[in-house]
Enzyme design. Structure first.
Site, PDB file in Angstrom:
ATOM      1  N   LEU A  56       0.830  -1.204   0.000  1.00  0.00           N
ATOM      2  CA  LEU A  56       0.000   0.000   0.000  1.00  0.00           C
ATOM      3  C   LEU A  56       0.865   1.256   0.000  1.00  0.00           C
ATOM      4  O   LEU A  56       0.544   2.241  -0.681  1.00  0.00           O
ATOM      5  CB  LEU A  56      -0.943   0.001   1.200  1.00  0.00           C
ATOM      6  CG  LEU A  56      -2.047  -1.054   1.188  1.00  0.00           C
ATOM      7  CD1 LEU A  56      -2.841  -1.007   2.494  1.00  0.00           C
ATOM      8  CD2 LEU A  56      -2.962  -0.896  -0.009  1.00  0.00           C
ATOM      9  N   ALA A  59       2.109   1.789  -3.492  1.00  0.00           N
ATOM     10  CA  ALA A  59       1.043   2.325  -4.343  1.00  0.00           C
ATOM     11  C   ALA A  59       0.799   3.799  -4.056  1.00  0.00           C
ATOM     12  O   ALA A  59       0.695   4.616  -4.986  1.00  0.00           O
ATOM     13  CB  ALA A  59      -0.243   1.520  -4.141  1.00  0.00           C
ATOM     14  N   GLU A  60       0.705   4.168  -2.788  1.00  0.00           N
ATOM     15  CA  GLU A  60       0.459   5.565  -2.442  1.00  0.00           C
ATOM     16  C   GLU A  60       1.615   6.454  -2.892  1.00  0.00           C
ATOM     17  O   GLU A  60       1.400   7.556  -3.401  1.00  0.00           O
ATOM     18  CB  GLU A  60       0.238   5.730  -0.941  1.00  0.00           C
ATOM     19  CG  GLU A  60      -0.084   7.162  -0.567  1.00  0.00           C
ATOM     20  CD  GLU A  60      -0.379   7.361   0.910  1.00  0.00           C
ATOM     21  OE1 GLU A  60      -0.835   8.467   1.249  1.00  0.00           O
ATOM     22  OE2 GLU A  60      -0.160   6.440   1.719  1.00  0.00           O
ATOM     23  N   ASN A  61       2.838   5.982  -2.723  1.00  0.00           N
ATOM     24  CA  ASN A  61       3.993   6.785  -3.106  1.00  0.00           C
ATOM     25  C   ASN A  61       4.124   6.941  -4.612  1.00  0.00           C
ATOM     26  O   ASN A  61       4.433   8.032  -5.100  1.00  0.00           O
ATOM     27  CB  ASN A  61       5.270   6.202  -2.498  1.00  0.00           C
ATOM     28  CG  ASN A  61       5.457   6.624  -1.069  1.00  0.00           C
ATOM     29  OD1 ASN A  61       6.198   7.549  -0.780  1.00  0.00           O
ATOM     30  ND2 ASN A  61       4.780   5.954  -0.151  1.00  0.00           N
ATOM     31  N   GLY A  64       1.598   9.393  -5.645  1.00  0.00           N
ATOM     32  CA  GLY A  64       2.022  10.718  -5.207  1.00  0.00           C
ATOM     33  C   GLY A  64       3.097  11.309  -6.104  1.00  0.00           C
ATOM     34  O   GLY A  64       3.067  12.509  -6.425  1.00  0.00           O
TER      35      GLY A  64
END
Length: 140
Positions: A56, A59-61, A64
């Site tokens: 996760l 994925a978030e990074n 971003g």
């Protein structure tokens, strides 16, 4: 999507991306961002598998980084991350995250991120929503 400028910022200081071993890669597509991460002692469970939290975080990074590349001079932060893990990855493998831009608004970006193992098998599917912020010294 060219992420070279963002990658230099990330690599210039300690942060979650560098701590977990994420590598961000430019792509020829304007709505696609990519990153890789070797599964090792930095991001695995005690049982030798990639941590779901690390998937996760990847994925978030990557989403971003994509939003930041699309909005120079802005600050892009994740406000929603939702995912499902469908396969385990053993230590020693490398995962690749491909983030596809679904919606680019002035203030919100939505990304679908697929995380695959080195054999190309789906590991996780993640949706990330980023909020685009103007720095305090910059007007809207």
């Amino acid at each position: 999507m060219n992420v070279d400028h963002i990658r230099k910022i990330i690599e210039s200081q300690p942060n979650l991306s560098t701590a977990l071993g994420m590598q961000f890669i430019s792509t020829p597509d304007d709505d696609l961002c990519m990153a890789t991460m070797k599964v090792d002692e930095r991001n695995r469970q005690p049982f030798g598998f990639l941590s779901g939290g690390a998937s996760l975080a990847l994925a978030e990074n990557v989403a971003g980084v994509g939003s930041s590349a699309l909005c120079p001079g802005k600050i892009c932060v994740g406000i929603s991350v939702s995912g499902s893990h469908v396969k385990a990855v053993e230590e020693g493998d490398t995962v690749t995250a491909l983030a596809h831009l679904v919606q680019k608004g002035r203030k919100l970006h939505v990304w679908n991120v697929e995380v695959n193992n080195s054999a190309g098998e789906l590991i996780s599917i993640v949706t990330v929503t980023n909020y685009v912020i103007s720095p305090k010294n910059q007007s809207k």
